[in-house]
Design a protein around this motif. Structure first.
Motif, PDB file in Angstrom:
ATOM      1  N   PRO A 210       0.943  -0.922  -0.001  1.00 26.09           N
ATOM      2  CA  PRO A 210      -0.200   0.047   0.056  1.00 26.09           C
ATOM      3  C   PRO A 210       1.333   1.571   0.055  1.00 26.09           C
ATOM      4  O   PRO A 210       1.741   1.311   0.589  1.00 26.09           O
ATOM      5  N   ALA A 211       0.922   2.726  -0.763  1.00 25.20           N
ATOM      6  CA  ALA A 211       1.378   2.963  -0.963  1.00 25.20           C
ATOM      7  C   ALA A 211       1.607   4.275   0.443  1.00 25.20           C
ATOM      8  O   ALA A 211       2.255   5.023   0.638  1.00 25.20           O
ATOM      9  N   VAL A 212      -0.026   4.022   1.243  1.00 27.70           N
ATOM     10  CA  VAL A 212      -0.258   4.405   2.217  1.00 27.70           C
ATOM     11  C   VAL A 212       1.376   4.318   3.290  1.00 27.70           C
ATOM     12  O   VAL A 212       1.340   4.815   3.993  1.00 27.70           O
ATOM     13  N   GLY A 213       1.775   2.994   3.127  1.00 26.78           N
ATOM     14  CA  GLY A 213       2.539   3.090   3.938  1.00 26.78           C
ATOM     15  C   GLY A 213       4.025   2.865   3.230  1.00 26.78           C
ATOM     16  O   GLY A 213       4.864   2.115   4.369  1.00 26.78           O
ATOM     17  N   LEU A 214       4.350   3.712   3.007  1.00 27.30           N
ATOM     18  CA  LEU A 214       5.421   4.379   2.206  1.00 27.30           C
ATOM     19  C   LEU A 214       5.786   5.867   2.581  1.00 27.30           C
ATOM     20  O   LEU A 214       5.252   6.618   2.499  1.00 27.30           O
ATOM     21  N   ARG A 215       6.550   6.346   2.988  1.00 30.15           N
ATOM     22  CA  ARG A 215       6.846   7.362   3.299  1.00 30.15           C
ATOM     23  C   ARG A 215       8.152   8.412   3.054  1.00 30.15           C
ATOM     24  O   ARG A 215       9.218   6.595   3.159  1.00 30.15           O
ATOM     25  N   ILE A 216       8.619   9.182   2.495  1.00 31.12           N
ATOM     26  CA  ILE A 216      10.304   9.321   2.283  1.00 31.12           C
ATOM     27  C   ILE A 216      10.530  10.515   2.321  1.00 31.12           C
ATOM     28  O   ILE A 216       9.863  11.368   2.358  1.00 31.12           O
ATOM     29  N   ALA A 217      12.107  10.611   2.558  1.00 27.80           N
ATOM     30  CA  ALA A 217      12.188  11.990   3.332  1.00 27.80           C
ATOM     31  C   ALA A 217      13.509  12.432   1.885  1.00 27.80           C
ATOM     32  O   ALA A 217      14.119  11.336   1.676  1.00 27.80           O
ATOM     33  N   GLU A 218      13.172  13.839   1.515  1.00 29.80           N
ATOM     34  CA  GLU A 218      14.496  13.783   0.159  1.00 29.80           C
ATOM     35  C   GLU A 218      14.749  15.472  -0.059  1.00 29.80           C
ATOM     36  O   GLU A 218      13.505  16.001   0.213  1.00 29.80           O
ATOM     37  N   PRO A 219      15.232  16.139   0.392  1.00 29.60           N
ATOM     38  CA  PRO A 219      16.367  17.260   0.545  1.00 29.60           C
ATOM     39  C   PRO A 219      15.231  17.784  -0.949  1.00 29.60           C
ATOM     40  O   PRO A 219      14.691  19.328  -0.749  1.00 29.60           O
ATOM     41  N   ASP A 220      15.119  16.845  -1.890  1.00 29.83           N
ATOM     42  CA  ASP A 220      15.053  18.274  -3.336  1.00 29.83           C
ATOM     43  C   ASP A 220      13.513  17.854  -3.687  1.00 29.83           C
ATOM     44  O   ASP A 220      12.638  16.827  -4.018  1.00 29.83           O
ATOM     45  N   ALA A 221      12.886  19.162  -3.820  1.00 31.68           N
ATOM     46  CA  ALA A 221      11.096  19.622  -3.761  1.00 31.68           C
ATOM     47  C   ALA A 221      10.616  18.931  -5.089  1.00 31.68           C
ATOM     48  O   ALA A 221      10.049  18.138  -5.340  1.00 31.68           O
ATOM     49  N   GLU A 222      11.270  19.031  -6.437  1.00 31.01           N
ATOM     50  CA  GLU A 222      11.092  18.224  -7.179  1.00 31.01           C
ATOM     51  C   GLU A 222      11.206  16.565  -7.130  1.00 31.01           C
ATOM     52  O   GLU A 222      10.024  16.287  -7.954  1.00 31.01           O
ATOM     53  N   ARG A 223      12.385  16.529  -6.830  1.00 30.46           N
ATOM     54  CA  ARG A 223      12.230  14.755  -6.623  1.00 30.46           C
ATOM     55  C   ARG A 223      11.310  14.559  -6.186  1.00 30.46           C
ATOM     56  O   ARG A 223      10.500  13.152  -6.333  1.00 30.46           O
ATOM     57  N   ARG A 224      10.866  15.140  -4.877  1.00 26.73           N
ATOM     58  CA  ARG A 224       9.424  14.795  -4.214  1.00 26.73           C
ATOM     59  C   ARG A 224       7.983  14.597  -4.375  1.00 26.73           C
ATOM     60  O   ARG A 224       7.347  14.153  -4.850  1.00 26.73           O
ATOM     61  N   ASP A 225       8.173  15.674  -5.493  1.00 25.44           N
ATOM     62  CA  ASP A 225       7.015  15.892  -6.155  1.00 25.44           C
ATOM     63  C   ASP A 225       6.618  14.753  -7.248  1.00 25.44           C
ATOM     64  O   ASP A 225       5.697  13.769  -7.279  1.00 25.44           O
ATOM     65  N   ALA A 226       7.704  15.010  -7.637  1.00 24.39           N
ATOM     66  CA  ALA A 226       7.413  13.467  -8.321  1.00 24.39           C
ATOM     67  C   ALA A 226       7.383  12.088  -7.975  1.00 24.39           C
ATOM     68  O   ALA A 226       6.611  11.070  -8.162  1.00 24.39           O
ATOM     69  N   LEU A 227       7.960  11.876  -6.969  1.00 33.15           N
ATOM     70  CA  LEU A 227       7.733  10.546  -6.367  1.00 33.15           C
ATOM     71  C   LEU A 227       6.141  10.266  -6.155  1.00 33.15           C
ATOM     72  O   LEU A 227       5.434   9.063  -6.102  1.00 33.15           O
ATOM     73  N   THR A 228       5.436  11.742  -5.682  1.00 33.77           N
ATOM     74  CA  THR A 228       4.176  11.628  -4.800  1.00 33.77           C
ATOM     75  C   THR A 228       3.688  11.539  -6.104  1.00 33.77           C
ATOM     76  O   THR A 228       2.345  10.369  -5.943  1.00 33.77           O
ATOM     77  N   ARG A 229       3.765  12.630  -7.395  1.00 37.36           N
ATOM     78  CA  ARG A 229       2.775  12.290  -8.755  1.00 37.36           C
ATOM     79  C   ARG A 229       3.073  10.604  -8.796  1.00 37.36           C
ATOM     80  O   ARG A 229       1.707  10.091  -8.972  1.00 37.36           O
ATOM     81  N   ASP A 230       4.167   9.988  -9.159  1.00 36.57           N
ATOM     82  CA  ASP A 230       4.316   8.625  -9.257  1.00 36.57           C
ATOM     83  C   ASP A 230       3.617   8.305  -8.936  1.00 36.57           C
ATOM     84  O   ASP A 230       2.641   6.632  -9.141  1.00 36.57           O
ATOM     85  N   PHE A 231       4.017   7.937  -7.625  1.00 34.55           N
ATOM     86  CA  PHE A 231       3.371   6.513  -6.338  1.00 34.55           C
ATOM     87  C   PHE A 231       2.251   7.173  -5.578  1.00 34.55           C
ATOM     88  O   PHE A 231       2.435   6.159  -4.499  1.00 34.55           O
ATOM     89  N   GLU A 232       1.901   8.195  -5.718  1.00 33.25           N
ATOM     90  CA  GLU A 232       0.771   8.495  -4.709  1.00 33.25           C
ATOM     91  C   GLU A 232       1.123   8.383  -3.256  1.00 33.25           C
ATOM     92  O   GLU A 232       0.456   7.707  -1.965  1.00 33.25           O
ATOM     93  N   VAL A 233       2.938   7.883  -2.846  1.00 37.26           N
ATOM     94  CA  VAL A 233       3.356   8.071  -1.470  1.00 37.26           C
ATOM     95  C   VAL A 233       3.954   9.568  -0.884  1.00 37.26           C
ATOM     96  O   VAL A 233       3.644  10.153  -1.552  1.00 37.26           O
ATOM     97  N   GLN A 234       3.745   9.731   0.079  1.00 36.41           N
ATOM     98  CA  GLN A 234       3.898  10.555   1.592  1.00 36.41           C
ATOM     99  C   GLN A 234       5.430  11.152   1.413  1.00 36.41           C
ATOM    100  O   GLN A 234       6.134   9.879   1.664  1.00 36.41           O
ATOM    101  N   ALA A 235       6.286  12.165   0.445  1.00 37.02           N
ATOM    102  CA  ALA A 235       7.123  12.450   1.198  1.00 37.02           C
ATOM    103  C   ALA A 235       7.268  14.096   0.812  1.00 37.02           C
ATOM    104  O   ALA A 235       6.593  14.112   1.704  1.00 37.02           O
ATOM    105  N   PHE A 236       8.393  13.683   2.333  1.00 37.33           N
ATOM    106  CA  PHE A 236       9.036  14.925   3.300  1.00 37.33           C
ATOM    107  C   PHE A 236       9.699  15.049   2.881  1.00 37.33           C
ATOM    108  O   PHE A 236      11.234  15.150   2.634  1.00 37.33           O
ATOM    109  N   GLU A 237      10.797  16.549   3.503  1.00 41.98           N
ATOM    110  CA  GLU A 237      11.633  16.742   3.584  1.00 41.98           C
ATOM    111  C   GLU A 237      12.604  16.607   4.895  1.00 41.98           C
ATOM    112  O   GLU A 237      13.986  16.325   4.338  1.00 41.98           O
ATOM    113  N   ASP A 238      11.955  16.576   5.797  1.00 41.91           N
ATOM    114  CA  ASP A 238      12.535  16.695   7.156  1.00 41.91           C
ATOM    115  C   ASP A 238      12.905  15.151   7.522  1.00 41.91           C
ATOM    116  O   ASP A 238      11.409  14.429   7.549  1.00 41.91           O
TER     117      ASP A 238
END
Ligand code: NAP
Length: 275
Positions: free
Chosen positions: A28-56
Motif C-alpha cells: 500500500p502506497a500509504v505505508g511508504l514515506r520518503i524523506a528527500e531534500p529536493d522539492a522536484e524529486r519529492r513532487d515526482a515521487l508523490t505524483r508517480d507513486f502516491e506516496v508521502q514525501a517529506f523534507e524532514d
C-alpha cells in the motif's frame, strides 16, 4: 506483501526502484514515506507513486517499522547520528543499501545493540530484475529478516550472507556487474558494426542475445560450461571466437577485475567506517 510502514531516507535512483517494485508488488502506497531534500524529486515521487514525501528526515520516519537508508555512502554517518534517538525509541529495523558501509559502523552510530540489515542491490532493480545480497546483525529477529527479504524481493532475487566480509565479493560480482555486461555489449556491438552491420541491427542482435543467453542459463538444469560446449562445435564459428577470447585470458581478466572491485569495496568500508 507486508502492511508495514517503510520510510526511505533519500529519494534518489535506488529508492525510486525499490518504491516502484514495492508498489508493483501491491504494497500500500500509504505505508511508504520518503524523506528527500529536493522539492522536484519529492513532487515526482508523490505524483508517480502516491506516496508521502517529506523534507524532514525525522518527520518521515515517524512510526515507521523499517527505515531504508538510501543516501550516498558518505552521508550515512550524519543521517544515522541525527536520527538515532528516534530510531531507538521506535525500535525500527534499519536497512542500509549504502555500498561499503558496514553493519557494525551503522550500529555504533545508532548507539549500539540495534537491528541492522545491510543490502547490496544492483541497478536492474529498476526493471524488477535486480540481484540483492543481504546480511543481518545479531539483533535482527527472524520476523525482521523475513520483512527485509520481502522488501528487497520486490525488485528481484535475494540471497543471504552469513559472513559480512563476503559483501566485498558480492559488490564485485552483482553490485558492479551490470557495468561489465554493458561493456561486453558495447564491445560486441562495435565489433558487429566494424563488420558492416548498421548500428541498430548490431545493437538489437547483441542485446537480445545477452537476454536470451541469461534466460536460457537461468532456466536450464545444465551449468553454463555445458551450455557453452553445446553451441561450440569443433572447428566451427563459435569455436573460432572462443579460441580468441580464451587466448586473451578472459577468465584471468575477470578474476583480476573482480579482485580490483572487491579490494576497492574493502578500502571504502574502512574509509566510511572511520567517520
Ligand atoms: N544505484 C545503484 O545501482 C546502487 C546499487 C547498490 C547500492 N546503491 C546505494 O544506494 C544508495 C543511494 O544511491 P542512489 O544511486 O539512489 O543515489 P542518489 O540517486 O544520489 O539518491 C540519494 C538521494 O538522497 C538525497 N539526500 C542527500 N542527503 C540527504 C539527507 N541528509 N537526507 C535525506 N536525503 C538526502 C539526495 O539528494 P541530493 O542529490 O540533493 O543530495 C538524493 O536524492 C547509495 O548509498 C548507494 O551506495 C546504489
Amino acid at each position: 506483501m507486508s502492511e508495514n510502514t517503510i520510510a526511505f531516507i533519500g529519494g534518489g535512483n535506488m529508492a525510486r526502484s525499490l518504491i516502484g517494485g514495492l508498489i508493483a508488488d501491491r504494497h500500500p502506497a500509504v505505508g511508504l514515506r520518503i524523506a528527500e531534500p529536493d522539492a522536484e524529486r519529492r513532487d515526482a515521487l508523490t505524483r508517480d507513486f502516491e506516496v508521502q514525501a517529506f523534507e524532514d528526515n525525522a518527520t518521515a520516519i515517524r512510526g515507521a517499522d523499517v527505515i531504508m537508508l538510501a543516501v550516498k555512502p558518505a552521508r550515512i554517518a550524519d543521517v544515522v547520528r541525527e536520527l538515532a534517538p528516534h530510531i531507538r525509541d521506535q525500535k525500527s529495523l534499519v536497512i542500509s543499501v549504502a555500498a561499503g558501509v558496514r553493519c557494525a559502523d551503522i550500529d555504533r552510530w545508532l548507539g549500539g545493540e540495534s537491528p541492522v540489515v545491510r543490502a547490496m542491490p544492483n541497478t536492474p532493480a529498476l526493471v524488477q530484475t535486480g540481484a540483492t545480497a543481504l546480511y543481518a546483525n545479531e539483533q535482527v529477529t527472524d520476523e525482521q529478516r523475513d520483512l527485509a527479504e520481502t522488501i528487497l524481493r520486490a525488485v528481484g532475487m535475494v540471497v543471504w550472507l552469513t559472513d559480512e566480509r563476503d559483501m566485498n565479493a558480492v559488490t564485485a560480482i552483482s553490485g558492479s556487474g551490470p557495468a561489465y555486461f554493458f561493456l561486453t555489449m558495447e564491445a560486441m556491438q562495435a565489433a558487429g558494426e566494424s563488420m558492416g552491420l548498421d548500428a541498430r541491427t548490431a545493437h538489437l542482435l547483441t542485446l537480445e542475445t545477452a537476454l536470451g543467453a541469461a534466460r536460457m542459463a537461468l532456466e536450464s538444469h545444465e551449468d553454463v560450461d555445458e551450455l557453452k560446449r553445446r553451441v561450440t562445435s569443433p572447428g566451427g564459428t563459435t569455436a573460432a571466437a572462443i579460441g580468441e577470447l580464451e587466448g586473451g585470458d578472459l577468465a584471468g581478466l575477470y578474476r583480476r577485475a573482480l579482485q580490483a572491485a572487491a579490494h576497492r569495496a574493502d578500502e571504502l568500508g574502512h574509509e566510511l567506517g572511520d567517520q
